[in-house]
Design a protein around this motif. Structure first.
Motif, mmCIF file in Angstrom:
data_model
loop_
_atom_site.group_PDB
_atom_site.id
_atom_site.type_symbol
_atom_site.label_atom_id
_atom_site.label_comp_id
_atom_site.label_asym_id
_atom_site.label_seq_id
_atom_site.Cartn_x
_atom_site.Cartn_y
_atom_site.Cartn_z
ATOM 1 N N UNK A 1 0.817 -1.216 0.000
ATOM 2 C CA UNK A 1 0.000 0.000 0.000
ATOM 3 C C UNK A 1 0.854 1.270 0.000
ATOM 4 N N UNK A 2 2.133 1.104 0.234
ATOM 5 C CA UNK A 2 3.071 2.230 0.175
ATOM 6 C C UNK A 2 3.697 2.221 -1.216
ATOM 7 N N UNK A 3 2.913 2.649 -2.200
ATOM 8 C CA UNK A 3 3.305 2.467 -3.599
ATOM 9 C C UNK A 3 3.420 3.775 -4.373
ATOM 10 N N UNK A 4 3.778 4.844 -3.672
ATOM 11 C CA UNK A 4 3.891 6.138 -4.347
ATOM 12 C C UNK A 4 5.282 6.337 -4.936
ATOM 13 N N UNK A 5 5.293 6.875 -6.134
ATOM 14 C CA UNK A 5 6.540 7.330 -6.742
ATOM 15 C C UNK A 5 6.678 8.780 -6.306
ATOM 16 N N UNK A 6 7.653 9.056 -5.493
ATOM 17 C CA UNK A 6 7.784 10.383 -4.882
ATOM 18 C C UNK A 6 8.472 11.364 -5.812
ATOM 19 N N UNK A 7 9.556 10.934 -6.434
ATOM 20 C CA UNK A 7 10.309 11.859 -7.292
ATOM 21 C C UNK A 7 11.077 11.092 -8.351
ATOM 22 N N UNK A 8 11.032 11.617 -9.568
ATOM 23 C CA UNK A 8 11.876 11.115 -10.653
ATOM 24 C C UNK A 8 12.751 12.279 -11.083
ATOM 25 N N UNK A 9 14.052 12.131 -10.882
ATOM 26 C CA UNK A 9 14.998 13.182 -11.246
ATOM 27 C C UNK A 9 15.718 12.738 -12.517
ATOM 28 N N UNK A 10 15.265 13.267 -13.646
ATOM 29 C CA UNK A 10 15.809 12.841 -14.929
ATOM 30 C C UNK A 10 17.257 13.282 -15.114
ATOM 31 N N UNK A 11 17.613 14.403 -14.519
ATOM 32 C CA UNK A 11 18.983 14.901 -14.674
ATOM 33 C C UNK A 11 19.991 14.003 -13.960
ATOM 34 N N UNK A 12 19.727 13.676 -12.713
ATOM 35 C CA UNK A 12 20.665 12.826 -11.969
ATOM 36 C C UNK A 12 20.380 11.336 -12.190
ATOM 37 N N UNK A 13 19.262 11.046 -12.867
ATOM 38 C CA UNK A 13 18.850 9.677 -13.162
ATOM 39 C C UNK A 13 18.635 8.871 -11.885
ATOM 40 N N UNK A 14 17.942 9.490 -10.930
ATOM 41 C CA UNK A 14 17.592 8.819 -9.677
ATOM 42 C C UNK A 14 16.089 8.926 -9.453
ATOM 43 N N UNK A 15 15.574 8.042 -8.628
ATOM 44 C CA UNK A 15 14.163 8.084 -8.258
ATOM 45 C C UNK A 15 14.061 7.914 -6.747
#
Length: 115
Positions: free
Chosen positions: A84-98
Motif C-alpha cells: 500500500x506504500x506504492x507512491x513514486x515520490x520523485x523522478x529526477x531525470x537529470x541525476x537519473x535517480x528516483x
C-alpha cells in the motif's frame, strides 16, 4: 476463512522456484502470525518499535514478487506488507535517480520513468 487468514496464505509464498515446487508438492509454506498493511513511514516505525519491544520477528514484503525466499515468514511473527506504500515520490531525470516508497512494483516505476 477470515480476511486475515487469506492475507497470510497469499503472503506465504513468492515467485521463488523452491516455493513454487513446495506448493506443487502439497507442502504448506510458513505462515506469519499476522499480516499488517502500513500506509506511511510513521506506521512502519510504530510497528517496528512494538515488534522490537515484544521481540517478535518481522518479515518485510515490498512489491510482492520476491524470487529468493526473502519474504517468507520462516519465523512466524509479523509480515509487514508494504504494497500500500506504492507512491513514486520523485523522478529526477537529470541525476537519473528516483525516490519511491517500498511497495512500488518495478513495472509501474519503469512505465513512470518512460513517460
Amino acid at each position: 476463512m477470515t480476511q486475515q487468514d487469506t492475507d497470510m496464505i497469499l503472503n506465504a509464498h513468492d515467485a521463488w522456484p523452491l516455493s513454487e515446487a513446495k506448493i506443487r508438492a502439497g507442502e504448506m509454506l510458513p505462515l506469519a502470525d499476522m499480516v499488517v498493511f502500513p500506509i506511511s513511514t510513521e506506521e512502519v516505525s510504530e510497528i517496528l518499535k512494538l515488534a522490537n519491544e515484544l521481540e517478535v520477528p518481522v518479515t518485510p514484503v515490498g512489491g510482492g514478487a520476491g524470487t529468493c525466499g526473502g519474504t517468507l515468514p520462516i519465523y512466524g511473527g509479523i509480515q509487514l506488507d508494504l504494497k500500500r506504500m506504492c507512491k513514486i515520490i520523485e523522478i529526477d531525470h537529470e541525476s537519473m535517480t528516483v525516490r519511491v516508497q517500498a511497495g512500488v512494483v518495478g513495472i509501474d516505476l519503469e512505465e513512470a520513468v518512460n513517460r
